[in-house]
Design a protein around this motif. Structure first.
Motif, mmCIF file in Angstrom:
data_model
loop_
_atom_site.group_PDB
_atom_site.id
_atom_site.type_symbol
_atom_site.label_atom_id
_atom_site.label_comp_id
_atom_site.label_asym_id
_atom_site.label_seq_id
_atom_site.Cartn_x
_atom_site.Cartn_y
_atom_site.Cartn_z
ATOM 1 N N GLY A 257 0.814 -1.206 0.000
ATOM 2 C CA GLY A 257 0.000 0.000 0.000
ATOM 3 C C GLY A 257 0.847 1.255 0.000
ATOM 4 O O GLY A 257 0.556 2.218 -0.731
ATOM 5 N N ALA A 258 1.911 1.289 0.824
ATOM 6 C CA ALA A 258 2.786 2.460 0.862
ATOM 7 C C ALA A 258 3.530 2.635 -0.454
ATOM 8 O O ALA A 258 3.756 3.756 -0.912
ATOM 9 N N LEU A 259 3.896 1.521 -1.085
ATOM 10 C CA LEU A 259 4.611 1.593 -2.355
ATOM 11 C C LEU A 259 3.723 2.131 -3.468
ATOM 12 O O LEU A 259 4.185 2.901 -4.335
ATOM 13 N N LEU A 260 2.441 1.766 -3.457
ATOM 14 C CA LEU A 260 1.532 2.148 -4.539
ATOM 15 C C LEU A 260 0.721 3.403 -4.242
ATOM 16 O O LEU A 260 0.111 3.969 -5.150
ATOM 17 N N GLU A 261 0.705 3.857 -3.001
ATOM 18 C CA GLU A 261 -0.114 5.017 -2.636
ATOM 19 C C GLU A 261 0.293 6.292 -3.377
ATOM 20 O O GLU A 261 -0.583 7.066 -3.798
#
Length: 686
Positions: A442-446
């Motif tokens: 999630g942090a990578l794609l946010e």
């Protein structure tokens, strides 16, 4: 494997000294010890001689490296400024909130009243209003003090920790910070602020998607930003034994690095052309290294995360060098590297607990029985077998890690989560296989707007984890308070834990009684009286309870001292005490153990005589030049005493001329580069 233990012993002895030693004798001793050891090895001396010489050389090197590190990070420490001042500087990062409000780390450009060479490199400031983001130039009207001293003799020393982070003071804002224009900062500061601004923006996005409750936990686990954490939830996590999940450390690095390792290895295996031409395991190790490095940057590289990243990197480098990743030798190398770079880590709870737990788990792996694999087993039976093995391994891992970290939790935090094993067993699958991988994706794609599904999934897991923590913390007797043992007992327990882990064979159990030293060692008599730094707060022990004279004032210091001594703090009975704007004393003459005057102006002779008539000990915040006749048979401590000694613990002692025996914080802390006292109220608020 005992080399890092000896090296760490040298580091610990250095930080335990009461006065700062000169550099050249330590370097000379280290050079001579290392030279004697190397010469004995070169001449082929027996191991009976070379091993003690090697340990002695490592011990001496630990002393020298610690001194070199202390001199290398030396930076100005703010004095206790009597009047509020103006601070102009750059917001470097957003710190965890305190009891008085949100806090930020500032790189000061100008501090009114301080010369440029006396201006600290960093200040931690409590601010009012909205939180200024990293990269903002602000002007703040504030009270400045050096970093707070220990709340009681032998308690946690925030000033020492701040010294090695170049945090030269704390500030308490008296108004909202204002944005201003400043000259561009150095490139290194700009880079640090840009990274922290990215972290803060990512944390805010996560909170907006998941809400303050679960989003605050997710932001803390992902970016290290704790600005949105609910103090009530943090307390619940502590009581349930799950607070370690909120701090980015070994668990998080292991999960992120391990997830990246297995994901890359799986993807390589799915591409036959690539799998036939490269080593999938080594490519995955590179992926794990990149993931650990990226996570270290995103988390803001706090010291615990740096230590965890070094340990994880050693494991991946071992794979690249065709060595076994999880071994005691790899852990010894990691410990040596960490202490070489951060020798101050040896006296921090995080280092002690993480390496003790890791050593215990590696020792468990080495002795874990390996059953032969059956050639053909029906899948229902195999599922049952594997489930049983997994459950047994999880229970043993939690028991072993809990037993290894127990002495440090008791000594440093004085609390034991009685159902921590249950809570950790229930949440470990959630954290390892759902929350952390989902947060990583999630942090990578946010940033590109695609992280919502993964963050939602992580939020569901966090909600369940918080529910488990709340249920566990609500059970009867969930938390047990344990008084700290004498300071010399913890090193004994540490050596016992290491002996149990590092020694091979049945003799390792000889270290078990030493490992249990914190639990079984007799406690020193509880002080009859405690007076906090600055003399503005006091508590006395009555019927096994700590009666607090000023409820709600300097509560953090009260809690630290009462837990350390294993007594429960209670409020004084209001009907039997007389409190004014500047003082508090017993109504009955001579009946109170202590009377407190916290006004910045010294009391008059009449006021001081009145206080002395009510109590055996009188604490005055201001300095008193002379005592009236009414205080002739009383112990009076004033601002001069607190400026020199900090907080004090007092025991009744008929053999003493004053009738009391005292131990001051300065007696235990010593005269070191980080030991400076300031205004207790302002420092505690900040």
């Amino acid at each position: 494997m005992w080399a890092p233990v000896a090296f760490g012993g040298g580091c610990a002895v250095y930080f335990g000294l009461k006065v700062e030693p000169p550099l050249w004798p330590l370097l000379l001793i280290a050079a001579v010890a290392a030279g004697v050891w190397l010469i004995s090895r070169w001449r082929g001396a027996a191991r009976l001689w070379t091993l003690p010489l090697m340990l002695l050389a490592c011990f001496a090197l630990g002393l020298a490296v610690s001194k070199l590190r202390t001199d290398a990070v030396a930076a100005p420490i703010a004095p206790a400024m009597a009047e509020p001042t103006v601070v102009e500087g750059w917001v470097v990062d957003v710190d965890s909130p305190g009891s008085a409000g949100p806090r930020v780390v500032i790189a000061p450009v100008r501090v009114r009243g301080l010369a440029p060479e006396d201006t600290p490199e960093r200040l931690r400031a409590t601010v009012r209003g909205s939180i200024p983001e990293p990269g903002t130039a602000i002007r703040l009207f504030a009270i400045i003090n050096p970093p707070p001293a220990p709340a009681s003799p032998g308690a946690y020393d925030f000033g020492r920790n701040a010294y090695f982070q170049s945090l030269g003071g704390v500030a308490f804002g008296l108004g909202e910070p204002r944005a201003i224009d400043l000259a561009p900062p150095p490139w290194s500061l700009r880079a640090a602020m840009a990274v922290n601004a990215m972290r803060f923006d990512l944390a805010r996005r996560i909170v907006e998607r998941l809400g303050p409750r679960t989003g605050g936990v997710a932001a803390a686990m992902t970016t290290g930003q704790e600005a949105w954490l609910d103090p009530a939830e943090v307390e619940i996590m502590r009581d349930s034994g799950l607070a370690h999940i909120l701090s980015i450390s070994g668990l998080h690095m292991a999960v992120v690095g391990g997830f990246a390792f297995f994901l890359v290895r799986f993807l390589v295996a799915c591409w036959p052309w690539l799998a036939l031409r490269v080593s999938g395991k080594k490519v995955a190790a590179w992926g794990g290294l990149i993931a650990v490095g990226t996570y270290l940057v995103v988390s803001g590289h706090p010291p615990p995360a740096e230590r965890a990243a070094i340990t994880a990197s050693i494991a991946f480098i071992a794979i690249l060098l065709d060595r076994q990743a999880i071994t005691m030798h790899a852990l010894a190398v990691a410990a040596f590297v960490v202490l070489l770079l951060q020798p101050e880590a040896i006296v921090t709870p995080g280092f002690q607990m993480s390496f003790a737990a890791t050593a215990a788990l590696v020792a468990l792996v080495e002795v874990w029985p390996r059953r032969p694999h059956e050639i053909s087993v029906p899948w229902p039976i195999r599922i049952v077998q594997q489930t049983g093995v997994w459950v047994a391994a999880a229970v043993m891992a939690s028991l072993v890690a809990g037993a290894a970290t127990g002495p440090f939790a008791m000594q440093h935090f004085n609390r034991t989560a009685m159902y921590g094993l249950v809570a950790n067993l229930a949440t470990a699958p959630l954290s390892d296989f759902l929350i952390m991988p989902a947060l990583a994706l999630g942090a990578l794609l946010e940033p590109v707007g695609l992280g919502a599904p993964f963050l939602w999934l992580a939020g569901q897991g966090i909600g369940l984890m918080l529910a488990i923590g709340a249920w566990t913390a609500g059970l009867p007797g969930a938390v047990k308070t344990v008084a700290s043992a004498p300071d010399y007992v913890l090193p004994i327990a540490f050596l016992g834990v290491l002996f149990c882990c590092l020694w091979r064979g049945p003799l390792r159990w000889l270290g078990l009684p030493l490992a249990m030293a914190v639990m079984i060692w007799p406690r020193a008599p509880t002080p009859d009286l405690w007076i906090g730094d600055g003399g503005t707060q006091a508590a006395f022990v009555q019927d096994g309870k700590a009666v607090v004279t000023r409820p709600g004032v300097r509560q953090f210091a009260v809690d630290v001292w009462s837990r350390r001594r294993g007594v429960e703090p209670i409020e004084r009975p209001a009907e039997s005490w007389t409190c004014t704007r500047f003082s508090c004393a017993s109504k009955t003459l001579g009946a109170g153990p202590v009377a407190v005057w916290w006004g910045k102006k010294a009391p008059s002779d009449e006021q001081l005589s009145s206080l002395c008539a009510t109590a055996e000990v009188v604490s005055i915040r201001a300095s008193v030049s002379a005592l009236p006749q009414g205080c002739a048979n009383r112990l009076v401590l004033d601002g001069t005493d607190y400026a020199r000694g900090g907080a004090v613990e007092l025991w009744r002692d008929p053999a003493s001329a004053s009738g009391w025996r005292g131990v001051w914080t300065a007696d235990v802390r010593g005269h070191r580069p980080w030991s400076r006292f300031g205004d207790a109220d302002a420092a505690d608020a900040a």
